[in-house]
Write an enzyme that holds these catalytic residues in place. Structure first.
Site, mmCIF file in Angstrom:
data_model
loop_
_atom_site.group_PDB
_atom_site.id
_atom_site.type_symbol
_atom_site.label_atom_id
_atom_site.label_comp_id
_atom_site.label_asym_id
_atom_site.label_seq_id
_atom_site.Cartn_x
_atom_site.Cartn_y
_atom_site.Cartn_z
ATOM 1 N N ASP A 292 -25.467 -44.040 -23.805
ATOM 2 C CA ASP A 292 -25.216 -43.674 -22.725
ATOM 3 C C ASP A 292 -25.864 -44.531 -21.873
ATOM 4 O O ASP A 292 -26.959 -44.550 -21.336
ATOM 5 C CB ASP A 292 -26.212 -42.345 -22.561
ATOM 6 C CG ASP A 292 -26.024 -41.503 -21.297
ATOM 7 O OD1 ASP A 292 -24.757 -41.728 -20.641
ATOM 8 O OD2 ASP A 292 -26.650 -40.759 -20.661
ATOM 9 N N GLU A 326 -24.713 -43.951 -12.156
ATOM 10 C CA GLU A 326 -24.195 -42.769 -12.575
ATOM 11 C C GLU A 326 -25.314 -41.763 -12.928
ATOM 12 O O GLU A 326 -25.301 -40.454 -12.725
ATOM 13 C CB GLU A 326 -23.321 -42.673 -13.846
ATOM 14 C CG GLU A 326 -22.479 -41.476 -14.054
ATOM 15 C CD GLU A 326 -23.551 -40.571 -15.112
ATOM 16 O OE1 GLU A 326 -22.950 -39.326 -15.220
ATOM 17 O OE2 GLU A 326 -24.424 -40.887 -15.665
#
Length: 461
Positions: A292, A326
Protein backbone atom coordinates in the site's frame (compact mmCIF):
# COMPACT_ATOMS: atom_id res chain seq x y z
CA UNK A 1 0.84 -1.05 -63.73
CA UNK A 2 0.11 -4.69 -62.87
CA UNK A 3 3.44 -4.91 -61.09
CA UNK A 4 2.59 -1.79 -59.04
CA UNK A 5 -0.80 -3.21 -58.04
CA UNK A 6 0.82 -6.52 -57.15
CA UNK A 7 3.42 -4.82 -54.93
CA UNK A 8 0.72 -2.71 -53.27
CA UNK A 9 -1.38 -5.79 -52.50
CA UNK A 10 1.68 -7.62 -51.22
CA UNK A 11 2.46 -4.66 -48.92
CA UNK A 12 -1.11 -4.62 -47.53
CA UNK A 13 -1.15 -8.38 -46.93
CA UNK A 14 2.27 -8.24 -45.27
CA UNK A 15 1.22 -5.32 -43.07
CA UNK A 16 -1.99 -7.03 -41.96
CA UNK A 17 -0.26 -10.35 -41.29
CA UNK A 18 2.39 -8.49 -39.26
CA UNK A 19 -0.25 -7.14 -36.89
CA UNK A 20 -0.73 -9.18 -33.74
CA UNK A 21 -4.12 -10.56 -32.86
CA UNK A 22 -5.47 -9.60 -29.44
CA UNK A 23 -4.58 -13.05 -28.12
CA UNK A 24 -1.02 -12.67 -29.37
CA UNK A 25 -0.65 -9.17 -27.95
CA UNK A 26 -1.85 -10.24 -24.50
CA UNK A 27 0.45 -13.25 -24.64
CA UNK A 28 3.41 -11.02 -25.46
CA UNK A 29 2.50 -8.65 -22.60
CA UNK A 30 2.31 -11.44 -20.01
CA UNK A 31 5.51 -13.05 -21.29
CA UNK A 32 7.39 -9.75 -21.15
CA UNK A 33 6.11 -9.07 -17.62
CA UNK A 34 7.23 -12.47 -16.34
CA UNK A 35 10.61 -12.54 -18.09
CA UNK A 36 11.71 -8.92 -18.59
CA UNK A 37 9.64 -6.95 -16.09
CA UNK A 38 11.08 -4.15 -13.97
CA UNK A 39 8.31 -3.80 -11.37
CA UNK A 40 9.82 -6.07 -8.70
CA UNK A 41 13.22 -4.38 -8.84
CA UNK A 42 11.61 -0.95 -8.71
CA UNK A 43 9.61 -2.00 -5.66
CA UNK A 44 12.70 -3.46 -4.01
CA UNK A 45 14.36 -0.05 -4.19
CA UNK A 46 11.29 1.89 -3.05
CA UNK A 47 10.78 -0.45 -0.10
CA UNK A 48 14.29 -1.22 1.05
CA UNK A 49 16.26 1.89 0.04
CA UNK A 50 13.58 4.56 0.53
CA UNK A 51 11.15 2.95 3.00
CA UNK A 52 7.92 4.38 4.40
CA UNK A 53 6.88 7.49 2.44
CA UNK A 54 4.62 9.58 4.64
CA UNK A 55 3.47 12.74 2.86
CA UNK A 56 5.81 15.65 3.45
CA UNK A 57 8.69 13.43 4.60
CA UNK A 58 12.23 13.18 3.28
CA UNK A 59 11.43 9.63 2.14
CA UNK A 60 8.45 10.85 0.10
CA UNK A 61 10.74 13.26 -1.74
CA UNK A 62 13.29 10.49 -2.30
CA UNK A 63 10.52 8.39 -3.84
CA UNK A 64 9.58 11.28 -6.14
CA UNK A 65 13.18 11.62 -7.30
CA UNK A 66 13.66 7.89 -7.80
CA UNK A 67 10.48 7.21 -9.77
CA UNK A 68 10.99 10.25 -11.99
CA UNK A 69 14.48 8.96 -12.83
CA UNK A 70 13.12 5.52 -13.70
CA UNK A 71 10.42 7.00 -15.95
CA UNK A 72 13.06 9.15 -17.64
CA UNK A 73 15.06 6.00 -18.39
CA UNK A 74 12.06 4.34 -20.06
CA UNK A 75 12.34 6.80 -22.94
CA UNK A 76 8.82 8.19 -22.66
CA UNK A 77 7.74 11.22 -24.66
CA UNK A 78 7.48 13.39 -21.56
CA UNK A 79 8.12 13.08 -17.82
CA UNK A 80 7.36 15.83 -15.32
CA UNK A 81 6.60 16.69 -11.70
CA UNK A 82 3.29 18.30 -10.82
CA UNK A 83 3.56 20.43 -7.64
CA UNK A 84 1.02 19.85 -4.86
CA UNK A 85 0.88 21.09 -1.28
CA UNK A 86 0.50 18.23 1.20
CA UNK A 87 -0.02 17.90 4.97
CA UNK A 88 2.96 17.06 7.15
CA UNK A 89 2.18 14.95 10.21
CA UNK A 90 4.95 13.41 12.32
CA UNK A 91 4.52 10.38 14.56
CA UNK A 92 7.40 11.33 16.85
CA UNK A 93 8.80 8.89 19.41
CA UNK A 94 7.21 5.42 19.59
CA UNK A 95 3.91 5.16 21.44
CA UNK A 96 3.54 3.35 24.76
CA UNK A 97 0.45 1.87 26.42
CA UNK A 98 -0.71 -0.49 29.14
CA UNK A 99 -3.89 -1.36 30.96
CA UNK A 100 -4.16 -1.73 34.73
CA UNK A 101 -6.50 -4.30 36.27
CA UNK A 102 -5.52 -3.54 39.88
CA UNK A 103 -3.19 -0.93 41.36
CA UNK A 104 0.31 -1.76 40.14
CA UNK A 105 -0.80 -4.76 38.03
CA UNK A 106 -0.30 -3.75 34.41
CA UNK A 107 -0.13 -5.35 30.96
CA UNK A 108 1.73 -3.60 28.16
CA UNK A 109 -0.10 -3.54 24.82
CA UNK A 110 1.00 -2.50 21.29
CA UNK A 111 -0.61 0.68 19.96
CA UNK A 112 0.12 3.29 17.31
CA UNK A 113 -1.19 6.81 16.83
CA UNK A 114 -3.78 7.29 14.12
CA UNK A 115 -2.69 9.56 11.30
CA UNK A 116 -3.65 13.14 12.06
CA UNK A 117 -4.13 12.59 15.78
CA UNK A 118 -2.97 15.06 18.39
CA UNK A 119 -0.47 14.02 21.03
CA UNK A 120 -1.31 13.08 24.57
CA UNK A 121 -0.20 15.46 27.32
CA UNK A 122 3.51 15.15 28.12
CA UNK A 123 2.94 12.61 30.86
CA UNK A 124 0.39 10.62 28.87
CA UNK A 125 -3.26 9.88 29.74
CA UNK A 126 -4.55 7.40 32.29
CA UNK A 127 -8.29 6.88 32.74
CA UNK A 128 -11.03 4.32 33.12
CA UNK A 129 -11.75 2.67 29.76
CA UNK A 130 -15.24 2.07 28.34
CA UNK A 131 -15.79 -0.44 25.51
CA UNK A 132 -18.25 0.34 22.71
CA UNK A 133 -19.12 -1.38 19.44
CA UNK A 134 -20.60 1.52 17.47
CA UNK A 135 -21.22 5.25 17.31
CA UNK A 136 -24.76 4.57 18.53
CA UNK A 137 -23.31 3.17 21.76
CA UNK A 138 -21.87 6.59 22.52
CA UNK A 139 -25.31 8.19 22.50
CA UNK A 140 -26.73 5.38 24.63
CA UNK A 141 -24.01 5.72 27.27
CA UNK A 142 -24.06 9.50 27.15
CA UNK A 143 -21.87 12.10 28.79
CA UNK A 144 -22.50 10.72 32.26
CA UNK A 145 -20.75 7.42 31.41
CA UNK A 146 -18.10 8.75 29.02
CA UNK A 147 -16.85 12.06 30.39
CA UNK A 148 -13.25 11.84 31.58
CA UNK A 149 -12.87 8.30 30.20
CA UNK A 150 -11.05 6.62 27.33
CA UNK A 151 -13.40 5.11 24.74
CA UNK A 152 -12.39 1.72 23.34
CA UNK A 153 -13.97 1.09 19.93
CA UNK A 154 -13.96 -2.69 19.48
CA UNK A 155 -16.05 -3.56 16.43
CA UNK A 156 -14.15 -6.25 14.46
CA UNK A 157 -14.08 -6.63 10.71
CA UNK A 158 -16.83 -9.06 9.66
CA UNK A 159 -15.16 -12.42 8.81
CA UNK A 160 -18.24 -13.64 6.90
CA UNK A 161 -17.63 -11.41 3.88
CA UNK A 162 -15.63 -12.91 1.02
CA UNK A 163 -14.63 -9.39 -0.03
CA UNK A 164 -12.45 -8.15 2.80
CA UNK A 165 -12.87 -4.59 1.52
CA UNK A 166 -16.56 -4.90 2.38
CA UNK A 167 -15.57 -5.88 5.91
CA UNK A 168 -13.19 -2.94 6.09
CA UNK A 169 -15.89 -0.51 4.98
CA UNK A 170 -18.18 -1.92 7.65
CA UNK A 171 -16.02 -0.81 10.55
CA UNK A 172 -13.62 1.94 9.42
CA UNK A 173 -15.96 4.70 10.61
CA UNK A 174 -14.84 4.09 14.20
CA UNK A 175 -11.24 4.82 13.20
CA UNK A 176 -12.03 7.84 11.04
CA UNK A 177 -14.70 9.59 13.12
CA UNK A 178 -14.41 7.96 16.53
CA UNK A 179 -12.37 10.70 18.19
CA UNK A 180 -14.61 13.51 16.93
CA UNK A 181 -17.74 11.72 18.18
CA UNK A 182 -16.32 10.59 21.53
CA UNK A 183 -15.04 14.10 22.28
CA UNK A 184 -18.63 15.39 22.13
CA UNK A 185 -19.37 13.30 25.24
CA UNK A 186 -16.32 14.45 27.16
CA UNK A 187 -14.01 11.48 26.49
CA UNK A 188 -10.30 12.24 26.97
CA UNK A 189 -9.00 9.80 24.33
CA UNK A 190 -9.91 6.82 22.15
CA UNK A 191 -8.42 3.43 21.38
CA UNK A 192 -9.60 1.67 18.20
CA UNK A 193 -9.36 -2.00 17.31
CA UNK A 194 -7.08 -2.38 14.28
CA UNK A 195 -8.73 -2.94 10.91
CA UNK A 196 -7.41 -6.48 10.55
CA UNK A 197 -9.11 -9.87 10.19
CA UNK A 198 -6.10 -11.72 11.59
CA UNK A 199 -5.28 -11.97 15.28
CA UNK A 200 -1.76 -10.61 15.73
CA UNK A 201 0.28 -8.03 17.61
CA UNK A 202 0.53 -5.37 14.89
CA UNK A 203 -1.45 -2.16 15.44
CA UNK A 204 -2.70 -0.67 12.16
CA UNK A 205 -2.67 3.08 11.67
CA UNK A 206 -4.79 5.03 9.17
CA UNK A 207 -6.33 8.44 8.67
CA UNK A 208 -8.76 9.99 11.12
CA UNK A 209 -10.60 13.29 11.20
CA UNK A 210 -11.75 15.70 13.87
CA UNK A 211 -14.24 17.28 11.48
CA UNK A 212 -14.99 20.84 12.57
CA UNK A 213 -14.00 20.19 16.19
CA UNK A 214 -12.06 23.09 17.72
CA UNK A 215 -8.35 22.45 18.17
CA UNK A 216 -8.53 22.71 21.96
CA UNK A 217 -11.31 20.08 22.04
CA UNK A 218 -9.41 17.42 20.09
CA UNK A 219 -8.50 14.20 21.89
CA UNK A 220 -5.69 11.72 21.10
CA UNK A 221 -6.56 8.63 19.06
CA UNK A 222 -4.62 5.37 18.70
CA UNK A 223 -5.07 1.91 17.23
CA UNK A 224 -4.54 -1.23 19.29
CA UNK A 225 -3.58 -4.64 17.86
CA UNK A 226 -6.28 -7.28 17.48
CA UNK A 227 -4.72 -9.60 20.08
CA UNK A 228 -4.47 -6.78 22.57
CA UNK A 229 -8.02 -5.63 21.79
CA UNK A 230 -9.37 -9.10 22.62
CA UNK A 231 -7.32 -9.24 25.81
CA UNK A 232 -8.53 -5.80 26.91
CA UNK A 233 -12.14 -6.73 26.13
CA UNK A 234 -11.96 -9.90 28.23
CA UNK A 235 -10.33 -7.98 31.08
CA UNK A 236 -13.14 -5.42 31.02
CA UNK A 237 -15.74 -8.17 31.29
CA UNK A 238 -13.98 -9.45 34.42
CA UNK A 239 -13.33 -6.00 35.83
CA UNK A 240 -15.19 -2.95 34.42
CA UNK A 241 -12.89 -0.64 36.44
CA UNK A 242 -9.83 -1.31 34.27
CA UNK A 243 -7.71 1.79 33.63
CA UNK A 244 -5.86 2.42 30.39
CA UNK A 245 -2.70 4.47 29.96
CA UNK A 246 -1.18 5.67 26.71
CA UNK A 247 1.36 8.20 25.56
CA UNK A 248 2.01 9.41 22.02
CA UNK A 249 4.11 12.27 20.68
CA UNK A 250 2.70 13.08 17.24
CA UNK A 251 2.31 16.58 15.81
CA UNK A 252 0.73 18.32 12.83
CA UNK A 253 3.04 20.77 11.05
CA UNK A 254 2.52 23.30 8.26
CA UNK A 255 1.80 22.01 4.75
CA UNK A 256 4.81 21.44 2.50
CA UNK A 257 5.27 21.17 -1.24
CA UNK A 258 5.49 17.75 -2.85
CA UNK A 259 4.74 16.34 -6.30
CA UNK A 260 2.75 13.96 -8.44
CA UNK A 261 5.12 12.13 -10.77
CA UNK A 262 3.81 11.87 -14.34
CA UNK A 263 5.09 10.12 -17.45
CA UNK A 264 3.45 10.20 -20.88
CA UNK A 265 3.42 8.45 -24.25
CA UNK A 266 1.73 10.68 -26.81
CA UNK A 267 -1.11 9.08 -28.74
CA UNK A 268 -0.46 8.40 -32.41
CA UNK A 269 -4.06 8.82 -33.62
CA UNK A 270 -6.11 10.55 -30.91
CA UNK A 271 -3.54 12.47 -28.85
CA UNK A 272 -6.22 14.61 -27.19
CA UNK A 273 -7.88 11.57 -25.60
CA UNK A 274 -6.00 10.76 -22.38
CA UNK A 275 -5.81 7.44 -20.58
CA UNK A 276 -4.38 7.33 -17.04
CA UNK A 277 -2.93 4.46 -15.07
CA UNK A 278 -1.64 5.02 -11.55
CA UNK A 279 -1.23 4.40 -7.84
CA UNK A 280 -0.26 6.51 -4.83
CA UNK A 281 3.40 7.09 -4.04
CA UNK A 282 2.93 8.04 -0.40
CA UNK A 283 2.48 5.45 2.34
CA UNK A 284 2.21 5.26 6.09
CA UNK A 285 5.41 5.25 8.12
CA UNK A 286 5.18 2.02 10.12
CA UNK A 287 6.27 -0.39 7.36
CA UNK A 288 7.73 0.37 3.94
CA UNK A 289 4.45 0.58 2.03
CA UNK A 290 5.17 -2.32 -0.32
CA UNK A 291 1.55 -3.40 -0.77
CA UNK A 292 0.00 0.00 0.00
CA UNK A 293 0.80 1.32 -2.48
CA UNK A 294 4.33 0.73 -3.74
CA UNK A 295 2.95 -2.26 -5.67
CA UNK A 296 0.37 -0.12 -7.46
CA UNK A 297 2.97 2.48 -8.42
CA UNK A 298 5.46 0.05 -9.93
CA UNK A 299 2.67 -1.88 -11.70
CA UNK A 300 1.48 1.37 -13.27
CA UNK A 301 5.00 2.25 -14.39
CA UNK A 302 5.32 -1.27 -15.76
CA UNK A 303 2.25 -0.79 -17.97
CA UNK A 304 4.13 1.77 -20.07
CA UNK A 305 7.28 -0.35 -20.04
CA UNK A 306 5.42 -3.47 -21.23
CA UNK A 307 3.61 -1.69 -24.05
CA UNK A 308 6.88 -0.23 -25.27
CA UNK A 309 8.63 -3.59 -24.87
CA UNK A 310 6.03 -5.37 -26.99
CA UNK A 311 6.19 -2.70 -29.71
CA UNK A 312 2.69 -1.37 -29.17
CA UNK A 313 2.15 2.28 -30.05
CA UNK A 314 -0.89 3.72 -28.26
CA UNK A 315 -3.53 5.49 -30.33
CA UNK A 316 -4.45 7.65 -27.36
CA UNK A 317 -2.16 9.53 -25.01
CA UNK A 318 -1.20 7.23 -22.15
CA UNK A 319 -0.10 8.64 -18.80
CA UNK A 320 1.23 7.03 -15.68
CA UNK A 321 0.49 9.16 -12.62
CA UNK A 322 2.06 8.44 -9.23
CA UNK A 323 -0.19 10.41 -6.91
CA UNK A 324 1.05 11.99 -3.69
CA UNK A 325 -0.95 12.11 -0.44
CA UNK A 326 -3.71 9.56 -0.90
CA UNK A 327 -3.35 8.29 2.65
CA UNK A 328 -4.09 11.46 4.60
CA UNK A 329 -5.58 14.03 2.29
CA UNK A 330 -6.02 12.96 -1.36
CA UNK A 331 -4.28 16.17 -2.36
CA UNK A 332 -2.48 14.58 -5.33
CA UNK A 333 -5.62 13.16 -6.92
CA UNK A 334 -7.53 16.38 -6.43
CA UNK A 335 -4.70 18.49 -7.84
CA UNK A 336 -4.29 16.31 -10.92
CA UNK A 337 -8.02 16.57 -11.67
CA UNK A 338 -8.03 20.34 -11.06
CA UNK A 339 -5.12 20.89 -13.45
CA UNK A 340 -6.74 18.66 -16.07
CA UNK A 341 -9.97 20.66 -15.82
CA UNK A 342 -8.11 23.97 -16.05
CA UNK A 343 -6.30 22.78 -19.19
CA UNK A 344 -9.59 21.40 -20.58
CA UNK A 345 -8.03 17.97 -21.07
CA UNK A 346 -10.23 15.09 -22.17
CA UNK A 347 -9.76 11.98 -20.05
CA UNK A 348 -11.52 8.90 -21.40
CA UNK A 349 -10.18 6.16 -19.13
CA UNK A 350 -8.39 5.82 -15.79
CA UNK A 351 -7.13 2.66 -14.05
CA UNK A 352 -5.83 2.53 -10.49
CA UNK A 353 -3.99 -0.17 -8.56
CA UNK A 354 -4.37 0.33 -4.81
CA UNK A 355 -5.40 -3.06 -3.40
CA UNK A 356 -2.01 -4.70 -2.93
CA UNK A 357 0.34 -6.71 -5.11
CA UNK A 358 -1.46 -10.03 -4.70
CA UNK A 359 -2.70 -12.41 -7.41
CA UNK A 360 -4.92 -10.46 -9.82
CA UNK A 361 -8.53 -11.64 -10.09
CA UNK A 362 -9.93 -8.96 -12.41
CA UNK A 363 -11.22 -5.42 -12.41
CA UNK A 364 -14.09 -3.35 -11.09
CA UNK A 365 -15.54 -0.57 -13.22
CA UNK A 366 -17.29 2.69 -12.53
CA UNK A 367 -18.93 3.39 -15.88
CA UNK A 368 -22.10 3.17 -17.94
CA UNK A 369 -23.82 -0.14 -18.63
CA UNK A 370 -22.91 0.20 -22.32
CA UNK A 371 -19.22 0.50 -21.55
CA UNK A 372 -19.36 -2.33 -19.02
CA UNK A 373 -20.94 -4.61 -21.63
CA UNK A 374 -18.24 -3.68 -24.15
CA UNK A 375 -15.46 -4.42 -21.67
CA UNK A 376 -17.03 -7.67 -20.48
CA UNK A 377 -16.90 -8.93 -24.09
CA UNK A 378 -13.10 -9.03 -23.69
CA UNK A 379 -13.34 -11.38 -20.74
CA UNK A 380 -12.48 -14.54 -22.75
CA UNK A 381 -9.12 -12.98 -23.65
CA UNK A 382 -8.17 -12.94 -19.95
CA UNK A 383 -9.37 -16.42 -19.05
CA UNK A 384 -6.03 -18.12 -19.92
CA UNK A 385 -4.49 -15.91 -17.22
CA UNK A 386 -7.16 -16.80 -14.62
CA UNK A 387 -8.63 -13.30 -14.70
CA UNK A 388 -12.39 -13.70 -14.36
CA UNK A 389 -13.81 -10.71 -12.47
CA UNK A 390 -15.29 -7.87 -14.57
CA UNK A 391 -17.85 -6.16 -12.36
CA UNK A 392 -19.29 -2.79 -11.49
CA UNK A 393 -17.75 -1.25 -8.40
CA UNK A 394 -15.24 1.14 -6.88
CA UNK A 395 -12.27 2.18 -9.01
CA UNK A 396 -9.80 4.11 -6.86
CA UNK A 397 -9.59 7.14 -4.59
CA UNK A 398 -6.99 9.05 -6.62
CA UNK A 399 -8.77 8.77 -9.97
CA UNK A 400 -12.18 9.45 -8.43
CA UNK A 401 -11.91 13.25 -8.86
CA UNK A 402 -11.64 12.72 -12.65
CA UNK A 403 -15.06 11.11 -12.82
CA UNK A 404 -17.64 12.29 -15.34
CA UNK A 405 -20.58 10.70 -17.15
CA UNK A 406 -18.59 9.71 -20.22
CA UNK A 407 -15.32 8.18 -19.06
CA UNK A 408 -14.52 4.75 -17.63
CA UNK A 409 -12.87 4.42 -14.22
CA UNK A 410 -11.38 1.04 -13.31
CA UNK A 411 -9.61 -0.60 -10.39
CA UNK A 412 -7.35 -3.65 -10.40
CA UNK A 413 -8.85 -6.30 -8.11
CA UNK A 414 -6.27 -8.70 -6.66
CA UNK A 415 -7.17 -11.48 -4.23
CA UNK A 416 -7.98 -9.59 -1.02
CA UNK A 417 -7.73 -12.29 1.66
CA UNK A 418 -4.26 -11.28 2.93
CA UNK A 419 -4.40 -7.56 2.22
CA UNK A 420 -5.61 -6.39 5.62
CA UNK A 421 -3.02 -8.53 7.39
CA UNK A 422 -0.54 -5.84 6.25
CA UNK A 423 -2.63 -2.73 5.58
CA UNK A 424 -1.18 0.36 7.36
CA UNK A 425 0.94 -1.82 9.66
CA UNK A 426 4.58 -2.47 10.45
CA UNK A 427 4.51 -5.71 8.44
CA UNK A 428 3.63 -4.05 5.11
CA UNK A 429 7.09 -4.86 3.85
CA UNK A 430 8.82 -6.11 0.72
CA UNK A 431 9.23 -9.74 1.78
CA UNK A 432 5.44 -10.10 1.79
CA UNK A 433 5.21 -9.35 -1.94
CA UNK A 434 5.35 -12.29 -4.34
CA UNK A 435 7.27 -11.47 -7.51
CA UNK A 436 5.03 -13.40 -9.92
CA UNK A 437 1.82 -12.10 -8.39
CA UNK A 438 3.09 -8.52 -8.75
CA UNK A 439 4.10 -9.14 -12.38
CA UNK A 440 0.80 -10.79 -13.28
CA UNK A 441 -1.04 -7.76 -11.92
CA UNK A 442 1.02 -5.41 -14.06
CA UNK A 443 0.45 -7.57 -17.15
CA UNK A 444 -3.31 -7.63 -16.53
CA UNK A 445 -3.35 -3.85 -16.27
CA UNK A 446 -1.32 -3.44 -19.46
CA UNK A 447 -3.63 -5.83 -21.28
CA UNK A 448 -6.74 -3.90 -20.28
CA UNK A 449 -5.11 -0.61 -21.29
CA UNK A 450 -4.19 -2.12 -24.67
CA UNK A 451 -7.78 -3.24 -25.32
CA UNK A 452 -9.36 0.05 -24.27
CA UNK A 453 -6.89 1.96 -26.40
CA UNK A 454 -7.38 -0.32 -29.41
CA UNK A 455 -11.19 -0.39 -29.39
CA UNK A 456 -12.04 2.74 -27.44
CA UNK A 457 -15.03 3.19 -25.16
CA UNK A 458 -18.59 4.15 -26.01
CA UNK A 459 -18.58 7.76 -27.19
CA UNK A 460 -14.91 7.92 -28.26
CA UNK A 461 -13.59 7.94 -31.79
Amino acid sequence: MKKTIYLLCLFIVTAVSAQKTDEEQLKSIYTAALTEGKAYDWLNYLSNQVGGRLSGSVQAQQAVDYTKLQLDELGLDKVWLQPVMVPKWNRGLPEFAYFETDPGITTNVPICALGGSVATPYGGIKANVVEVKSMDDLAILGKQRLEGRIVFFNRPMDPANISTFESYSGCVDQRYSGAAEAAKYGAVGIIVRSMNLRLDDYPHTGSMSYGDLAVDKRIPAAAISTNAADLLSISLRLNPDVNFYFKQNCEQLEDVQSYNVIGEIKGSTYPDEIMVVGGHLDSWDLGDGSHDDGAGCVQSMEVLHLLKKTGYKPKRTLRVVLFMNEENGLRGGNEYAAVAKKKKETHVFALESDSGGFTPRGFSFDCSEENLAKIQAWKPLFEPYLIHMFVKGHSGADIGPLKNDKMVLAGLRPDSQRYFDHHHAENDTFEHVNKRELELGAASMASLVYLVDTYGIVGTK
